[in-house]
Design a protein around this motif. Sequence first.
Motif, short mmCIF file in Angstrom:
data_model
loop_
_atom_site.label_atom_id
_atom_site.label_comp_id
_atom_site.label_asym_id
_atom_site.label_seq_id
_atom_site.Cartn_x
_atom_site.Cartn_y
_atom_site.Cartn_z
N ILE A 192 0.84 -1.20 0.00
CA ILE A 192 0.00 0.00 0.00
C ILE A 192 0.87 1.25 0.00
CG2 ILE A 192 -1.67 1.34 1.34
CD1 ILE A 192 -2.84 -1.35 2.29
N ARG A 193 1.91 1.25 0.82
CA ARG A 193 2.82 2.40 0.85
C ARG A 193 3.50 2.61 -0.49
NH1 ARG A 193 5.19 0.89 6.67
NH2 ARG A 193 3.62 1.98 7.92
N THR A 194 3.89 1.53 -1.13
CA THR A 194 4.52 1.62 -2.45
C THR A 194 3.54 2.18 -3.47
OG1 THR A 194 5.87 -0.31 -1.91
CG2 THR A 194 5.75 0.32 -4.22
N LEU A 195 2.30 1.72 -3.42
CA LEU A 195 1.28 2.24 -4.33
C LEU A 195 1.03 3.73 -4.11
CD1 LEU A 195 -1.42 -0.58 -4.35
CD2 LEU A 195 -0.11 0.25 -6.28
N ILE A 196 1.00 4.14 -2.86
CA ILE A 196 0.77 5.56 -2.57
C ILE A 196 1.93 6.39 -3.10
CG2 ILE A 196 0.60 7.25 -0.71
CD1 ILE A 196 -0.95 5.12 0.90
N ARG A 197 3.16 5.94 -2.86
CA ARG A 197 4.33 6.69 -3.38
C ARG A 197 4.30 6.73 -4.91
NH1 ARG A 197 7.27 3.42 0.12
NH2 ARG A 197 7.29 4.33 2.18
N THR A 198 3.93 5.64 -5.53
CA THR A 198 3.85 5.61 -6.99
C THR A 198 2.78 6.57 -7.49
OG1 THR A 198 4.47 3.28 -6.94
CG2 THR A 198 3.54 4.09 -8.98
N PHE A 199 1.65 6.61 -6.79
CA PHE A 199 0.57 7.52 -7.20
C PHE A 199 1.00 8.98 -7.03
CE2 PHE A 199 -3.19 10.09 -6.36
CZ PHE A 199 -3.95 9.81 -7.49
N VAL A 200 1.66 9.29 -5.93
CA VAL A 200 2.08 10.67 -5.67
C VAL A 200 3.11 11.13 -6.70
CG1 VAL A 200 3.32 12.14 -4.02
CG2 VAL A 200 1.51 10.64 -3.23
N HIS A 201 3.99 10.23 -7.11
CA HIS A 201 5.07 10.60 -8.03
C HIS A 201 4.82 10.14 -9.47
CE1 HIS A 201 7.44 12.08 -4.74
NE2 HIS A 201 7.19 10.98 -4.06
N GLN A 202 3.58 9.96 -9.84
CA GLN A 202 3.27 9.45 -11.19
C GLN A 202 3.57 10.45 -12.29
OE1 GLN A 202 -0.88 8.55 -11.66
NE2 GLN A 202 -1.50 10.35 -10.49
N TYR A 203 3.61 11.74 -11.98
CA TYR A 203 3.84 12.76 -13.01
C TYR A 203 5.28 13.25 -13.04
CZ TYR A 203 -1.24 13.01 -12.93
OH TYR A 203 -2.58 12.70 -12.99
N ASP A 204 6.16 12.70 -12.21
CA ASP A 204 7.53 13.18 -12.13
C ASP A 204 8.29 13.02 -13.45
OD1 ASP A 204 7.05 13.92 -9.56
OD2 ASP A 204 8.19 12.29 -8.63
N GLU A 205 8.12 11.88 -14.12
CA GLU A 205 8.83 11.65 -15.38
C GLU A 205 8.39 12.63 -16.46
OE1 GLU A 205 8.46 7.62 -16.64
OE2 GLU A 205 9.13 6.82 -14.71
N GLU A 206 7.09 12.82 -16.57
CA GLU A 206 6.57 13.75 -17.58
C GLU A 206 7.03 15.18 -17.29
OE1 GLU A 206 2.34 15.10 -19.61
OE2 GLU A 206 2.35 13.57 -18.04
N MET A 207 7.08 15.53 -16.01
CA MET A 207 7.51 16.87 -15.61
C MET A 207 8.98 17.08 -15.97
SD MET A 207 6.44 19.60 -14.16
CE MET A 207 6.88 20.95 -13.11
N SER A 208 9.81 16.11 -15.68
CA SER A 208 11.23 16.25 -16.00
C SER A 208 11.44 16.29 -17.51
CB SER A 208 12.04 15.13 -15.37
OG SER A 208 11.66 13.88 -15.90
#
Length: 140
Positions: free
Chosen positions: A80-96
Amino acid sequence: MPKSLEKTRKKIAKKKTNITALHENSRDSQRLRRAANRDDKISRIASARKKNDQPLIERAAYFQEAVRDNGGLPLELDAIRTLIRTFVHQYDEEMSKLKKERRPGRPASTREDVLRIKIASDEKEYRDGFCMSYYYAAGS
């Protein structure tokens, strides 16, 4: 969705008068205007509510899909923690990627601004908790 105008128009049409020959300030034309304004207001409120609820729907869909991928079984706390971190940082690649594509000295694109706002709100919600941020966003 709103049917107030249709109902009013139908009610006026049932009268023995011709609906196309209404005077500009007659009672019937005022009723039609009020009904049209009512329908417009209802549709504006509905679209605003839909726009406001969209992030919540996307979040729920993301976690529902994760549970389906797990076979419908309960998830472990670490997962669950991994899923939450993945959800929070899902746009990081597109932003960079957008930052790299932008020439130096140029202002940020609209998409980049939208992503920055989404990332900031997700991180704030991750820090502060979902319940409190939703509680304050709802205006209660």
